[in-house]
Enzyme design. Structure first.
Site, PDB file in Angstrom:
ATOM      1  N   ARG A 260      65.595  41.390  27.246  1.00  0.00           N
ATOM      2  CA  ARG A 260      65.800  41.205  25.805  1.00  0.00           C
ATOM      3  C   ARG A 260      65.608  42.526  25.072  1.00  0.00           C
ATOM      4  O   ARG A 260      64.658  43.247  25.332  1.00  0.00           O
ATOM      5  CB  ARG A 260      64.822  40.147  25.285  1.00  0.00           C
ATOM      6  CG  ARG A 260      65.068  38.836  26.024  1.00  0.00           C
ATOM      7  CD  ARG A 260      64.336  37.661  25.445  1.00  0.00           C
ATOM      8  NE  ARG A 260      64.663  36.496  26.275  1.00  0.00           N
ATOM      9  CZ  ARG A 260      64.149  35.297  26.095  1.00  0.00           C
ATOM     10  NH1 ARG A 260      63.295  35.075  25.096  1.00  0.00           N
ATOM     11  NH2 ARG A 260      64.496  34.304  26.889  1.00  0.00           N
ATOM     12  N   ARG A 275      55.446  40.782  24.164  1.00  0.00           N
ATOM     13  CA  ARG A 275      56.867  40.881  23.817  1.00  0.00           C
ATOM     14  C   ARG A 275      57.442  42.103  24.516  1.00  0.00           C
ATOM     15  O   ARG A 275      57.172  43.231  24.111  1.00  0.00           O
ATOM     16  CB  ARG A 275      57.009  41.004  22.291  1.00  0.00           C
ATOM     17  CG  ARG A 275      58.432  40.889  21.766  1.00  0.00           C
ATOM     18  CD  ARG A 275      58.455  40.932  20.242  1.00  0.00           C
ATOM     19  NE  ARG A 275      57.833  39.749  19.664  1.00  0.00           N
ATOM     20  CZ  ARG A 275      58.477  38.599  19.444  1.00  0.00           C
ATOM     21  NH1 ARG A 275      59.761  38.492  19.736  1.00  0.00           N
ATOM     22  NH2 ARG A 275      57.842  37.579  18.923  1.00  0.00           N
ATOM     23  N   GLU A 347      53.773  31.082  21.733  1.00  0.00           N
ATOM     24  CA  GLU A 347      54.778  30.300  22.445  1.00  0.00           C
ATOM     25  C   GLU A 347      54.809  30.637  23.930  1.00  0.00           C
ATOM     26  O   GLU A 347      54.995  31.783  24.318  1.00  0.00           O
ATOM     27  CB  GLU A 347      56.161  30.570  21.838  1.00  0.00           C
ATOM     28  CG  GLU A 347      57.276  29.820  22.559  1.00  0.00           C
ATOM     29  CD  GLU A 347      58.667  30.233  22.064  1.00  0.00           C
ATOM     30  OE1 GLU A 347      58.822  30.433  20.848  1.00  0.00           O
ATOM     31  OE2 GLU A 347      59.575  30.352  22.906  1.00  0.00           O
ATOM     32  N   SER A 350      59.580  26.631  25.843  1.00  0.00           N
ATOM     33  CA  SER A 350      60.521  26.192  24.831  1.00  0.00           C
ATOM     34  C   SER A 350      61.557  25.335  25.536  1.00  0.00           C
ATOM     35  O   SER A 350      62.159  25.776  26.516  1.00  0.00           O
ATOM     36  CB  SER A 350      61.173  27.423  24.210  1.00  0.00           C
ATOM     37  OG  SER A 350      62.095  27.023  23.228  1.00  0.00           O
ATOM     38  N   ARG A 386      54.724  36.094  30.342  1.00  0.00           N
ATOM     39  CA  ARG A 386      53.864  35.997  29.164  1.00  0.00           C
ATOM     40  C   ARG A 386      52.676  35.069  29.389  1.00  0.00           C
ATOM     41  O   ARG A 386      51.626  35.236  28.759  1.00  0.00           O
ATOM     42  CB  ARG A 386      54.683  35.494  27.963  1.00  0.00           C
ATOM     43  CG  ARG A 386      53.879  35.450  26.680  1.00  0.00           C
ATOM     44  CD  ARG A 386      54.635  34.801  25.544  1.00  0.00           C
ATOM     45  NE  ARG A 386      55.399  35.776  24.766  1.00  0.00           N
ATOM     46  CZ  ARG A 386      56.103  35.439  23.688  1.00  0.00           C
ATOM     47  NH1 ARG A 386      56.156  34.173  23.285  1.00  0.00           N
ATOM     48  NH2 ARG A 386      56.769  36.359  23.017  1.00  0.00           N
TER      49      ARG A 386
END
Length: 422
Positions: A260, A275, A347, A350, A386
């Site tokens: 990403r 992140r 988070e 998801s 994460r």
RNA sequence: GGAGACGUCGCAUAGUCUGGUCUAGUGCGCCACCCUGCUAAGGUGGUAACGGGGCAACCCGUUCGCGGGUUCAAAUCCCGCCGUCUCCGCCA
């Protein structure tokens, strides 16, 4: 892509969805108009084409002067056919472009933006570090002390937001992902190791080249995209196929690196590995009949919660607001683990119900009693790099060691505690 | 990187040279029915997707890897691309 029939039969439903997402409704009317143009221009073209084909047959049977005369007449017709075909193609392209701009129809998600989520439940209780007389250390402190995370050298080698997982850190990630694969396999998923470079068509089909195109790495020379999740490859897996769902949903668990760009998140989560540009993930992906999608969504959520239980983390489940849904999602549930160092939820999973939105563009159908039907697709997270952040922080001990959650011990040769190396 | 072969309705294959009779044939598989006391075999019919129109039976259009072109007309001729396979070279 939404169903053109829904747009035609019930444009108000599409408008309502756009409003819930906080998006423009004028595109609905534009698309309706384009659809009307497409149909009339197509009808014109088709009747001319039918005439041309009929005359073609006469030409084939005729001969001599009669044939020459017929050819003279058909020449004119051919020009008309060509012109109308061009018009019809233009109308089609115009409609496609408009349809592509309409995100999936929201189904049950609360209206509003990022902060308008609904908390469905809270599981476990965050540790009271103050009562223990401790100030929680953050995951990077802990990870460095354990010799598990090296962001300095990650930055040296690849730039910011890159990292090395070293020693026990590398083992911990493998343990987590292997536990995820095992859980998925036990649940009947087919484990998959997927391509992480995909073609533009595949990327577009999954809906990631719309609003979020900036998030995606693109290799210019080869015109390939680096995936941000194995969802992309797994959605493309059955592209242009008619699949058999008579025995229930087709479930795949994809293991892949994810990339990403994190454009637009400058200055956000810059410390540690919360992140990052590259991480690993085990992702559930399910193809099912549209009428089963909602129940399947709950099942995916349930498997996510089983995984969170295996690593013994306190978390909450939120029902994401419409404005915070991805382009393809009709509804999304996130599981957020407690992050002691920041005293907030982070988070970790998801799960999205994409209904028929992805499958329509990717052309994935299933056979039913009345012909074929576009299937529904769903995805959900079973584990990512994460997760290490939450595991390290929640299971840290006063001496800087970290307790290994029960569910991961079998994957670490029975190891119960990660000890600091310095 | 170089050379060649190939890509057709689930699978296999015909059709491409010589454009129109392809509404894409045949075999296998599958479905229905018939016949046969079981089984096997046999017979008859059906069997792609997508879009448009119609209450419906049905009709029309698109699709022969993808995209262009030539032509009154393209599975068939031309160009580009993609994929698969074989051989050669190069590298691990």
């Amino acid at each position: 892509m939404i169903d053109i029939r829904l747009l035609r039969d019930n444009p108000d439903a599409v408008r309502a969805s756009q409003t819930a997402r906080g998006e423009d409704t004028s595109v609905v009317d534009a698309a309706l108009a384009a659809e009307a143009r497409r149909r009339s221009s197509l009808a014109d073209f088709e009747s001319l084409r039918a005439e041309q084909k009929a005359m073609g047959k006469q030409v084939a049977q005729a001969s001599g002067e009669e044939k020459a005369a017929l050819i003279g007449r058909t020449k004119e017709l051919a020009d008309q056919v060509k012109a109308h075909q061009a018009t019809a193609n233009e109308a089609e392209a115009e409609l496609d472009e408009l349809l592509y701009r309409i995100p999936n129809i929201v189904e049950g998600a609360p209206a509003g933006g990022e902060d308008d989520f609904i908390t469905l439940k809270t599981v476990g209780t965050p540790r009271d570090f103050a009562a223990e007389g401790l100030t929680p250390r953050d995951h990077l402190d802990l990870g460095e002390a354990l010799g598990a995370i090296d962001t300095q050298r990650g930055a040296k080698v690849s730039g910011s937001r890159f990292y090395f997982l070293t020693g026990v850190g590398a083992r911990l990630e493998l343990a987590l992902l292997n536990a995820a694969v095992d859980l998925a396999t036990a649940a009947g998923f087919t484990p998959m190791i997927t391509p992480t470079l995909v073609t533009p068509d595949t990327m577009r089909g999954t809906g990631f080249l719309g609003e979020h195109a900036d998030e995606v790495y693109h290799l210019e020379r080869d015109d390939l995209y680096l995936v941000g999740t194995s969802e992309v490859a797994l959605a493309g897996y059955h592209g242009d196929e008619i699949i058999d769902l008579s025995a229930g949903p087709k479930r795949y668990a994809g293991w892949s690196a994810c990339y990403r760009r994190e454009a637009g998140s400058h200055g956000k989560d810059v410390r540690g590995i919360i992140r990052v540009h590259q991480f690993h993930k085990v992702e559930m992906f399910s193809y099912c009949r549209p009428e089963d999608a909602e129940a399947e969504h709950q099942r995916l959520l349930d498997w996510e919660e089983q995984m969170l239980a295996a690593v013994d983390l306190p978390y909450r489940v939120i029902d994401t607001a419409a404005g915070d849904l991805g382009t393809s999602a009709a509804r999304k549930f996130d599981c957020e683990a407690w992050l002691p160092s920041q005293e907030r939820y982070l988070e970790l999973t998801s799960t999205s119900n994409c209904t028929t939105f992805q499958a329509r563009r990717l052309n994935v159908r299933a056979r039913t009693e009345n012909g074929t039907q576009t299937v529904a697709t769903l995805n959900g997270t079973l584990g990512t790099t994460r997760w290490l952040v939450a595991i390290l922080e929640n299971h840290q001990q006063a001496d800087g060691s970290v307790r290994v959650p029960e569910g991961l011990r079998p994957y670490l040769g029975g190891l119960e505690v990660l000890e600091p190396v310095r």
